[in-house]
Write a protein that holds these residues in place. Structure first.
Motif, PDB file in Angstrom:
ATOM      1  N   GLU A   1       0.841  -1.193   0.000  1.00 47.45           N
ATOM      2  CA  GLU A   1       0.000   0.000   0.000  1.00 47.45           C
ATOM      3  C   GLU A   1       0.878   1.246   0.000  1.00 47.45           C
ATOM      4  O   GLU A   1       1.810   1.367   0.804  1.00 47.45           O
ATOM      5  N   MET A   2       0.604   2.168  -0.905  1.00 43.47           N
ATOM      6  CA  MET A   2       1.354   3.416  -0.999  1.00 43.47           C
ATOM      7  C   MET A   2       0.690   4.457  -0.104  1.00 43.47           C
ATOM      8  O   MET A   2      -0.543   4.546  -0.050  1.00 43.47           O
ATOM      9  N   VAL A   3       1.518   5.243   0.603  1.00 38.76           N
ATOM     10  CA  VAL A   3       1.003   6.217   1.560  1.00 38.76           C
ATOM     11  C   VAL A   3       1.811   7.510   1.519  1.00 38.76           C
ATOM     12  O   VAL A   3       2.954   7.524   1.063  1.00 38.76           O
ATOM     13  N   MET A   4       1.193   8.594   2.002  1.00 41.48           N
ATOM     14  CA  MET A   4       1.930   9.805   2.352  1.00 41.48           C
ATOM     15  C   MET A   4       2.068   9.759   3.864  1.00 41.48           C
ATOM     16  O   MET A   4       1.060   9.606   4.574  1.00 41.48           O
ATOM     17  N   ALA A   5       3.288   9.859   4.357  1.00 38.38           N
ATOM     18  CA  ALA A   5       3.526   9.750   5.794  1.00 38.38           C
ATOM     19  C   ALA A   5       4.358  10.916   6.283  1.00 38.38           C
ATOM     20  O   ALA A   5       5.083  11.562   5.510  1.00 38.38           O
ATOM     21  N   VAL A   6       4.243  11.178   7.582  1.00 37.21           N
ATOM     22  CA  VAL A   6       4.975  12.261   8.234  1.00 37.21           C
ATOM     23  C   VAL A   6       5.543  11.737   9.550  1.00 37.21           C
ATOM     24  O   VAL A   6       5.097  10.698  10.057  1.00 37.21           O
ATOM     25  N   PRO A   7       6.496  12.462  10.128  1.00 31.96           N
ATOM     26  CA  PRO A   7       7.015  12.045  11.432  1.00 31.96           C
ATOM     27  C   PRO A   7       5.913  12.080  12.495  1.00 31.96           C
ATOM     28  O   PRO A   7       4.945  12.835  12.361  1.00 31.96           O
ATOM     29  N   PRO A   8       6.047  11.278  13.551  1.00 32.74           N
ATOM     30  CA  PRO A   8       5.048  11.301  14.615  1.00 32.74           C
ATOM     31  C   PRO A   8       4.929  12.703  15.211  1.00 32.74           C
ATOM     32  O   PRO A   8       5.909  13.435  15.310  1.00 32.74           O
ATOM     33  N   GLY A   9       3.728  13.086  15.564  1.00 33.60           N
ATOM     34  CA  GLY A   9       3.500  14.400  16.164  1.00 33.60           C
ATOM     35  C   GLY A   9       3.223  15.493  15.161  1.00 33.60           C
ATOM     36  O   GLY A   9       2.788  16.586  15.523  1.00 33.60           O
ATOM     37  N   ARG A  10       3.462  15.241  13.890  1.00 31.40           N
ATOM     38  CA  ARG A  10       3.176  16.252  12.871  1.00 31.40           C
ATOM     39  C   ARG A  10       1.756  16.032  12.364  1.00 31.40           C
ATOM     40  O   ARG A  10       1.400  14.931  11.957  1.00 31.40           O
ATOM     41  N   ASP A  11       0.942  17.097  12.368  1.00 35.92           N
ATOM     42  CA  ASP A  11      -0.437  16.994  11.895  1.00 35.92           C
ATOM     43  C   ASP A  11      -0.649  17.693  10.564  1.00 35.92           C
ATOM     44  O   ASP A  11      -1.535  17.346   9.805  1.00 35.92           O
ATOM     45  N   ALA A  12       0.171  18.696  10.297  1.00 37.41           N
ATOM     46  CA  ALA A  12      -0.009  19.496   9.083  1.00 37.41           C
ATOM     47  C   ALA A  12       0.523  18.759   7.859  1.00 37.41           C
ATOM     48  O   ALA A  12       1.459  17.958   7.948  1.00 37.41           O
ATOM     49  N   GLU A  13      -0.097  19.053   6.727  1.00 38.26           N
ATOM     50  CA  GLU A  13       0.404  18.500   5.466  1.00 38.26           C
ATOM     51  C   GLU A  13       1.820  19.031   5.231  1.00 38.26           C
ATOM     52  O   GLU A  13       2.087  20.212   5.423  1.00 38.26           O
ATOM     53  N   PRO A  14       2.752  18.175   4.826  1.00 37.58           N
ATOM     54  CA  PRO A  14       4.131  18.642   4.609  1.00 37.58           C
ATOM     55  C   PRO A  14       4.225  19.571   3.401  1.00 37.58           C
ATOM     56  O   PRO A  14       3.449  19.462   2.453  1.00 37.58           O
TER      57      PRO A  14
ATOM     58  N   ALA B   1       7.165   0.436   5.025  1.00 37.21           N
ATOM     59  CA  ALA B   1       8.299   1.303   5.356  1.00 37.21           C
ATOM     60  C   ALA B   1       7.890   2.374   6.364  1.00 37.21           C
ATOM     61  O   ALA B   1       8.650   2.698   7.277  1.00 37.21           O
ATOM     62  N   ALA B   2       6.680   2.916   6.216  1.00 40.46           N
ATOM     63  CA  ALA B   2       6.189   3.907   7.184  1.00 40.46           C
ATOM     64  C   ALA B   2       6.099   3.285   8.573  1.00 40.46           C
ATOM     65  O   ALA B   2       6.538   3.886   9.563  1.00 40.46           O
ATOM     66  N   ASP B   3       5.557   2.078   8.660  1.00 36.47           N
ATOM     67  CA  ASP B   3       5.466   1.383   9.949  1.00 36.47           C
ATOM     68  C   ASP B   3       6.839   1.091  10.518  1.00 36.47           C
ATOM     69  O   ASP B   3       7.080   1.280  11.719  1.00 36.47           O
ATOM     70  N   ARG B   4       7.769   0.627   9.667  1.00 31.67           N
ATOM     71  CA  ARG B   4       9.125   0.282  10.119  1.00 31.67           C
ATOM     72  C   ARG B   4       9.824   1.482  10.755  1.00 31.67           C
ATOM     73  O   ARG B   4      10.599   1.343  11.691  1.00 31.67           O
ATOM     74  N   HIS B   5       9.532   2.686  10.234  1.00 32.80           N
ATOM     75  CA  HIS B   5      10.217   3.887  10.724  1.00 32.80           C
ATOM     76  C   HIS B   5       9.361   4.709  11.684  1.00 32.80           C
ATOM     77  O   HIS B   5       9.731   5.836  12.029  1.00 32.80           O
ATOM     78  N   GLY B   6       8.223   4.169  12.101  1.00 35.19           N
ATOM     79  CA  GLY B   6       7.390   4.853  13.092  1.00 35.19           C
ATOM     80  C   GLY B   6       6.726   6.121  12.586  1.00 35.19           C
ATOM     81  O   GLY B   6       6.449   7.036  13.362  1.00 35.19           O
ATOM     82  N   LEU B   7       6.469   6.187  11.274  1.00 38.61           N
ATOM     83  CA  LEU B   7       5.845   7.384  10.699  1.00 38.61           C
ATOM     84  C   LEU B   7       4.323   7.326  10.835  1.00 38.61           C
ATOM     85  O   LEU B   7       3.735   6.259  10.969  1.00 38.61           O
ATOM     86  N   ARG B   8       3.706   8.495  10.782  1.00 35.29           N
ATOM     87  CA  ARG B   8       2.251   8.595  10.846  1.00 35.29           C
ATOM     88  C   ARG B   8       1.700   8.765   9.432  1.00 35.29           C
ATOM     89  O   ARG B   8       2.185   9.609   8.671  1.00 35.29           O
ATOM     90  N   VAL B   9       0.713   7.973   9.080  1.00 37.11           N
ATOM     91  CA  VAL B   9       0.133   8.011   7.735  1.00 37.11           C
ATOM     92  C   VAL B   9      -0.911   9.119   7.651  1.00 37.11           C
ATOM     93  O   VAL B   9      -1.856   9.152   8.437  1.00 37.11           O
ATOM     94  N   LEU B  10      -0.715  10.023   6.671  1.00 38.24           N
ATOM     95  CA  LEU B  10      -1.688  11.094   6.425  1.00 38.24           C
ATOM     96  C   LEU B  10      -2.694  10.704   5.347  1.00 38.24           C
ATOM     97  O   LEU B  10      -3.877  11.024   5.460  1.00 38.24           O
ATOM     98  N   HIS B  11      -2.215  10.059   4.287  1.00 37.13           N
ATOM     99  CA  HIS B  11      -3.087   9.660   3.170  1.00 37.13           C
ATOM    100  C   HIS B  11      -2.722   8.243   2.746  1.00 37.13           C
ATOM    101  O   HIS B  11      -1.540   7.902   2.665  1.00 37.13           O
ATOM    102  N   ARG B  12      -3.743   7.456   2.431  1.00 39.54           N
ATOM    103  CA  ARG B  12      -3.533   6.097   1.933  1.00 39.54           C
ATOM    104  C   ARG B  12      -4.003   6.060   0.477  1.00 39.54           C
ATOM    105  O   ARG B  12      -5.118   6.451   0.174  1.00 39.54           O
ATOM    106  N   TYR B  13      -3.145   5.571  -0.388  1.00 38.23           N
ATOM    107  CA  TYR B  13      -3.470   5.477  -1.812  1.00 38.23           C
ATOM    108  C   TYR B  13      -3.777   4.048  -2.244  1.00 38.23           C
ATOM    109  O   TYR B  13      -4.208   3.819  -3.368  1.00 38.23           O
ATOM    110  N   GLY B  14      -3.514   3.086  -1.370  1.00 43.68           N
ATOM    111  CA  GLY B  14      -3.762   1.684  -1.677  1.00 43.68           C
ATOM    112  C   GLY B  14      -2.621   1.061  -2.460  1.00 43.68           C
ATOM    113  O   GLY B  14      -1.672   1.741  -2.861  1.00 43.68           O
TER     114      GLY B  14
END
Length: 195
Positions: free
Chosen positions: A95-108, A154-167
């Protein structure tokens, strides 16, 4: 027309593909090896060009590439005398995603991405190109980018927060190997280095 799906790959001793660990290419290489009943290592490279250069010097190793790799055509023509397309298949990406570091809520405002999936990003987001989607996740996790386009794994492996899921994306993968293998019979002698 050749029927490449019935080709014998018992001579393969290693599969080279795009790294680092966690790329769709690595996942596809392991899947292809398993479906071909091959118990061989997968070598991960910083670029498909580097993987191709390695395979071009060997007679019992192959390169697995994704068809969306931006310069696959250049790799093919650079090695036209030493390598041939030996197999091709379709498999869903992770699954392809847009991810950000934990604690970030705003779109990068700046996202690390491989060139292939960059169209998933809105035009308003600046792209910072890296060699793979797995590397994009590493760059984001280390603070070198505000966000990334990567795989869910990869997002899970690095502890990132998913903002958008593209499938997942149905994707073509190609296997290239020694040109001589295009004409060898399955019983041909293999790999002096491995005997």
């Amino acid at each position: 027309m050749q029927n490449i799906s019935s080709r014998d790959f018992s001579w393969v001793r290693r599969v080279h593909t795009l790294g680092p660990q966690g790329t769709n290419c690595e996942r596809a290489a392991r899947s292809w090896s398993s479906r071909r009943s091959l118990d061989v290592p997968v070598a991960l490279h910083r670029s498909m060009e580097q993987a191709a250069d390695e395979v071009a010097r060997r007679d019992c190793e192959v390169m697995l590439s994704v068809v969306a790799y931006p310069d696959l055509h250049s790799i093919i023509y650079t090695h036209v005398r030493t390598m041939r397309l030996l197999d091709i298949f379709i498999m869903d990406t992770d699954e392809m995603v847009m991810a950000v570091p934990p604690g970030r809520d705003a779109e990068p405002q700046v996202c690390a991405t491989h060139p292939a999936p960059q169209a998933l990003l809105p035009d308003r987001i600046e792209r910072r190109f890296v060699a793979s989607t797995a590397l994009a996740a590493q760059e984001c996790a280390s603070g070198k980018a505000e966000g990334c386009i990567t795989t869910l794994a990869a997002a899970d492996r690095h502890g990132l927060r998913v903002l958008h899921r593209y499938g997942p994306v149905p994707m073509g993968f190609t296997v290239h190997g020694p040109a001589a293998r295009d004409t060898l019979s399955p019983a041909a002698t293999c790999c002096r280095a491995y005997l």
